[in-house]
Design a protein around this motif. Structure first.
Motif, PDB file in Angstrom:
ATOM      1  N   UNK A   1     154.635 -44.951  21.145  1.00  0.00           N
ATOM      2  CA  UNK A   1     155.220 -43.814  20.430  1.00  0.00           C
ATOM      3  C   UNK A   1     154.318 -42.584  20.474  1.00  0.00           C
ATOM      4  N   UNK A   2     153.010 -42.810  20.523  1.00  0.00           N
ATOM      5  CA  UNK A   2     152.118 -41.650  20.638  1.00  0.00           C
ATOM      6  C   UNK A   2     151.754 -41.363  22.099  1.00  0.00           C
ATOM      7  N   UNK A   3     152.527 -41.983  23.015  1.00  0.00           N
ATOM      8  CA  UNK A   3     152.442 -41.688  24.451  1.00  0.00           C
ATOM      9  C   UNK A   3     151.095 -42.078  25.067  1.00  0.00           C
ATOM     10  N   UNK A   4     150.567 -43.214  24.624  1.00  0.00           N
ATOM     11  CA  UNK A   4     149.269 -43.649  25.147  1.00  0.00           C
ATOM     12  C   UNK A   4     149.430 -44.925  25.970  1.00  0.00           C
TER      13      UNK A   4
ATOM     14  N   UNK B   1     151.241 -26.650  15.404  1.00  0.00           N
ATOM     15  CA  UNK B   1     150.376 -27.801  15.695  1.00  0.00           C
ATOM     16  C   UNK B   1     151.056 -28.727  16.689  1.00  0.00           C
ATOM     17  N   UNK B   2     150.216 -29.401  17.466  1.00  0.00           N
ATOM     18  CA  UNK B   2     150.727 -30.465  18.328  1.00  0.00           C
ATOM     19  C   UNK B   2     149.826 -31.685  18.199  1.00  0.00           C
ATOM     20  N   UNK B   3     150.450 -32.853  18.217  1.00  0.00           N
ATOM     21  CA  UNK B   3     149.689 -34.115  18.112  1.00  0.00           C
ATOM     22  C   UNK B   3     149.544 -34.733  19.495  1.00  0.00           C
ATOM     23  N   UNK B   4     148.390 -35.309  19.735  1.00  0.00           N
ATOM     24  CA  UNK B   4     148.153 -36.016  20.985  1.00  0.00           C
ATOM     25  C   UNK B   4     147.714 -37.447  20.698  1.00  0.00           C
ATOM     26  N   UNK B   5     148.271 -38.379  21.418  1.00  0.00           N
ATOM     27  CA  UNK B   5     147.824 -39.771  21.297  1.00  0.00           C
ATOM     28  C   UNK B   5     146.567 -39.986  22.116  1.00  0.00           C
ATOM     29  N   UNK B   6     145.915 -41.106  21.951  1.00  0.00           N
ATOM     30  CA  UNK B   6     144.700 -41.422  22.713  1.00  0.00           C
ATOM     31  C   UNK B   6     144.980 -41.468  24.216  1.00  0.00           C
TER      32      UNK B   6
END
Lengths: 488, 370
Positions: free
Chosen positions: A179-182, A150-155
């Motif tokens: 932190x979520x690279x948004x 799995x990979x998480x993506x920020x908005x």
């Protein structure tokens, strides 16, 4: 004309390549200082342009940093702020009390503690508490428990509407976005626009490309271009009153993810075993700390205290000593000036208490003389009430702490923090009771206003609520194996 | 010794009539003396008020001047029975309007009507009708028969009885204003140019003007006509500024601004204050539009932080000391924000509850949500 010391600060941050020709200046003065706050007047075109730039910077830079690298940059900024001589901290210590009215010394103390929540070790704990593996799942596909990856993506763009009740509180959600690279487009409140703007300016000192994924500025709610902000962002974080949250929800289209932090009430619980002759003084001092820090403007602060009958001091004595301590505090850290309607709300609270005491003599009022500085209302019964804030508090009595749900259940949706003083053998029993009625954070008395780095804001996840997930299922992993030309 | 209620009442009537038109050197002294006697009477006979005074450490020994009377908040009239007399013998009970919960309405017991009526008559004559004994009155607000237990309806009925000619009329029937009947009556007096006095609550004029504009009606009333309003717009759906309303009244009825008068009164008190302009104008003096209190009423403006008197010109809560409130509480803390100047006082608005700046809910907001 005046020989006051003048400080001019920008209460906004936009990427370096944007220049505004039209800056508004707002002047705040006290006896010795003149503070000039500069902010731009924004047009719809500018909002679009700014959004394009921060999104571009995110896609070409922030997105490619690892979570560890991001933590490193934020932590270096926080480290700068831990230095009392750091120029932005000095500006904040001067400017924030002038704008908000909070006591200078109290603010200095609070900001010193608060900024330490964003040092490297705290940020790592924050990320790990929700994502595990130092957040690498935001960097690459990581093995998951069901056998796949799995990979998480920020908005792609977060629009944040910050509240202004507590200085610096905005940094939480601002940093969550990073932190979520948004990229973040943020609207600050004129009540406290300073801390977020200064902190992003610190980020820019360390890594301008990093800071240039953020644009924040204050404006008055309801500006025309606000609709654009709601349209352009895929995720909206809104902090504020019920009205603000409802208005945003009604204006944003249905496909937007909206994280809202609205009204919450805190409470404190004092078990009889803590009211022993050698301990009650400290318990009361801790409570006063919780009541006076930012004058209860933070939803973390208590508005009602539950005291269990049967301690070494009576509830009457408890209320009286608490009142004395609030009075002492007023000398040490005076409450911020408040407006007419807040004063009247306190006056009405006092009137109600007096009228109730005339009716049934079960209520006692303790109050500051000739001022609204502090108010304590002791109710000789179980119950719960919000207060008009600004160092005004209700005390309710219970025979046993297991009686708390009777009073709290009707307020379930508004409950948040509870400051607790009980012995360890009762802690988990009480935690279960409070958790069940909706309390989502329990802390020591004296620490109610100081959240820990891994806390779950209003009982929700912080980073997990922001991300979306892409899964590679195990079947695909195996399936793709057969297309490996080198494998039989 | 507990003073006799009859003696107090007759002394109040004497005081009202002695000082209704002008004040002598003795006035301040006599006001204070009578106020102190009434305070002592209330302290002894109004038990909840006595408890309230004791909570504030006030008693017959510590209070030396009317300014030191403990100020009972308006909301106490909602929760407590504030009367020096036997409430079962009360001549009338005034209830405040507005809320649906009967337990949350103020109750003002009027033990007998002589002082209330004397106060009303003397104030009305002096401020509303300085030059006329009787006038044709048109009322937009119901009288006592249709709306019992309302201080304003009793006020209207008393005005009709004492100051109205036989052609006076109340146009509020069956829970509504009879617009067509009112228009016919207005046309009639316009035609014969007979001066009238229009009586109504502020919001009733808002509705009336909207109606008249919809039907393109306006009037050229006789120039001595007076338009009287009271109440402001608290809690009503349509908020209009008073200056806008008065401009509309001037143009709709062709009355001068000097002939439009606002009365300040409330359920919990017995005496009214009026804008002074009608009286100033009738005496050919410089016209001021500030409100003045009658000789048997004192006011103070209190700082919302300290509840101490403010400097002149500063805004604050209105404290009202009304000798005609002899049978409940003389000193009342209102919820009105006012300023005072050399000519009188001005109402700025109703004190509002607080609103939190961020996530922390305030008690007032929580109440609204529930």
């Amino acid at each position: 004309m005046s020989n006051k010391e003048m400080t001019k600060i920008n209460i906004f941050y936009v990427p370096g390549n944007i220049i505004f020709d039209d800056l508004t200046e707002k002047v705040v003065e006290n006896e010795t200082h003149q503070l000039v706050l500069c902010y731009p007047k924004i047009s719809e075109q500018e909002i679009k342009k700014i959004t394009k730039i921060i999104t571009h910077n995110r896609n070409h830079y922030l997105k490619h940093l690892t979570v560890n690298e991001i933590i490193d940059i934020i932590a270096r900024a926080a480290e700068k702020w831990t230095n009392p001589a750091y120029h932005f901290r000095k500006i904040a210590e001067k400017a924030v009390p002038m704008v908000t009215g909070y006591d200078v010394d109290q603010f200095s103390l609070e900001i010193k503690n608060f900024i330490r929540l964003f040092r490297e070790k705290e940020l790592k704990r924050f990320v790990n508490s929700e994502l595990g593996q130092s957040g690498t799942v935001l960097d690459d596909f990581q093995p998951n428990l069901s056998g796949g990856f799995s990979k998480f993506y920020g908005p792609d763009l977060i629009f944040q509407i910050f509240s202004g009740n507590v200085p610096g509180i905005q940094l939480w959600t601002l940093i969550m976005g990073l932190l979520v690279k948004s990229p973040t487009l943020g609207k600050t409140s004129f009540s406290e626009p300073i801390m977020p703007a200064l902190f992003v300016q610190t980020l820019a000192e360390i890594d301008p490309k990093f800071a240039d994924t953020i644009a924040i500025m204050p404006w008055h709610s309801g500006e025309k271009f606000e609709k654009h902000c709601l349209d352009l962002a895929d995720t909206i974080i809104v902090c504020g009153s019920k009205e603000t949250v409802t208005s945003v929800k009604s204006k944003a289209s249905l496909n937007k993810r909206i994280l809202s932090y609205g009204y919450k009430i805190g409470l404190a619980v004092v078990g009889r075993e803590t009211l022993t002759p050698d301990r009650y003084v400290q318990v009361i001092k801790d409570l006063v700390e919780d009541i006076t820090t930012y004058d209860q403007q933070s939803c973390l602060a208590p508005q009602s205290i539950f005291i269990e009958r049967g301690g070494a001091i009576t509830p009457q004595e408890f209320a009286s000593i608490l009142s004395n301590e609030l009075d002492n505090y007023q000398i040490k850290y005076p409450r911020a000036p408040i407006n007419e309607s807040d004063k009247i709300a306190i006056e009405k609270m006092r009137q109600e208490a007096e009228i109730t005491s005339i009716k049934n003599e079960a209520t006692s009022l303790f109050r500051s003389d000739n001022s609204t500085a502090w108010t304590v209302i002791l109710h000789n019964k179980n119950g719960f009430s919000a207060s008009p804030l600004n160092r005004s508090i209700h005390i309710f009595m219970v025979d046993d702490l297991t009686d708390l749900p009777l009073a709290l259940t009707p307020y379930q949706q508004y409950l948040q923090s509870a400051g607790i003083a009980v012995s360890p053998d009762r802690l988990f029993l009480l935690a279960n009771i409070l958790g069940k009625v909706g309390v989502n954070r329990m802390s020591a008395l004296g620490k109610m206003n100081h959240v820990s780095s891994g806390w779950h804001h209003d009982g929700h996840f912080n980073l997990l609520d922001l991300v979306r997930v892409t899964d590679i299922e195990q079947s695909l992993e195996c399936y793709s194996e057969q297309f490996d030309p080198d494998v039989e | 010794m507990i003073e006799n209620s009859k003696k107090i009442q007759s002394d109040i009537i004497t005081f009202i009539n002695k000082y209704k038109d002008y004040q002598t050197d003795q006035y301040e002294f006599e006001f204070n003396q009578l106020a102190m006697r009434i305070f002592a009477y209330q302290f002894q006979n109004n038990v909840p008020y006595k408890k309230f005074a004791q909570l504030r450490n006030k008693n017959l020994l510590t209070v030396k001047n009317w300014r030191e009377f403990p100020l009972i908040p308006i909301q106490a009239y909602k929760e407590l029975t504030l009367s020096t007399e036997d409430i079962n013998q009360a001549a009338d009970i005034f209830y405040s309007s507005g809320t649906t919960n009967m337990n949350h309405r103020s109750k003002h017991y009027i033990s007998n009507l002589n002082i209330w009526e004397e106060s009303m008559r003397v104030g009305f004559r002096k401020n509303v009708l300085p030059n006329t004994n009787k006038i044709r009155i048109f009322s937009l607000f119901p009288g006592m028969t249709d709306n019992p237990n309302s201080s304003l309806s009793r006020y209207i009925s008393t005005a009709m009885r004492e100051f109205g000619t036989k052609d006076s009329h109340i146009f509020f029937e069956n829970n509504q204003l009879n617009y067509s009947k009112l228009i016919t009556a207005l046309r009639e007096v316009e035609k014969i140019q007979e001066p009238i006095l229009l009586l109504g609550a502020s919001f009733s004029y808002v509705h009336l003007i909207a109606y008249l504009q919809r039907h393109q009606q306006s009037f050229n009333l006789a120039k001595e006509s007076i338009v009287f309003d009271t109440g402001g717009f608290k809690g009503k759906s349509r908020e209009v500024s008073m200056s806008d309303l008065y401009a509309e009244l001037e143009s709709t009825f062709q009355v001068k601004r000097e002939q439009i008068i606002n009365m300040y009164g409330m359920t919990e008190i017995s005496s009214q204050c009026y804008d002074r302009n009608v009286k100033d104008y009738s005496e050919n003096k410089t016209v001021y539009f500030d409100k003045t209190a009658p000789a048997w009423v004192k006011t103070q403006v209190l700082d919302t932080e300290t509840l101490q008197p403010v400097a002149q010109g500063q805004r604050g809560l209105l404290a009202y000391y009304d000798l005609a409130n002899w049978d409940s509480c003389v000193s009342v803390l209102t919820e009105d924000i006012v300023t005072q100047n050399n000519y009188g006082f001005n109402i700025i608005g109703r004190a509002k509850g607080s609103v939190a700046k961020g996530c922390s809910i305030t008690a007032d907001e929580l109440l609204q949500l529930q």
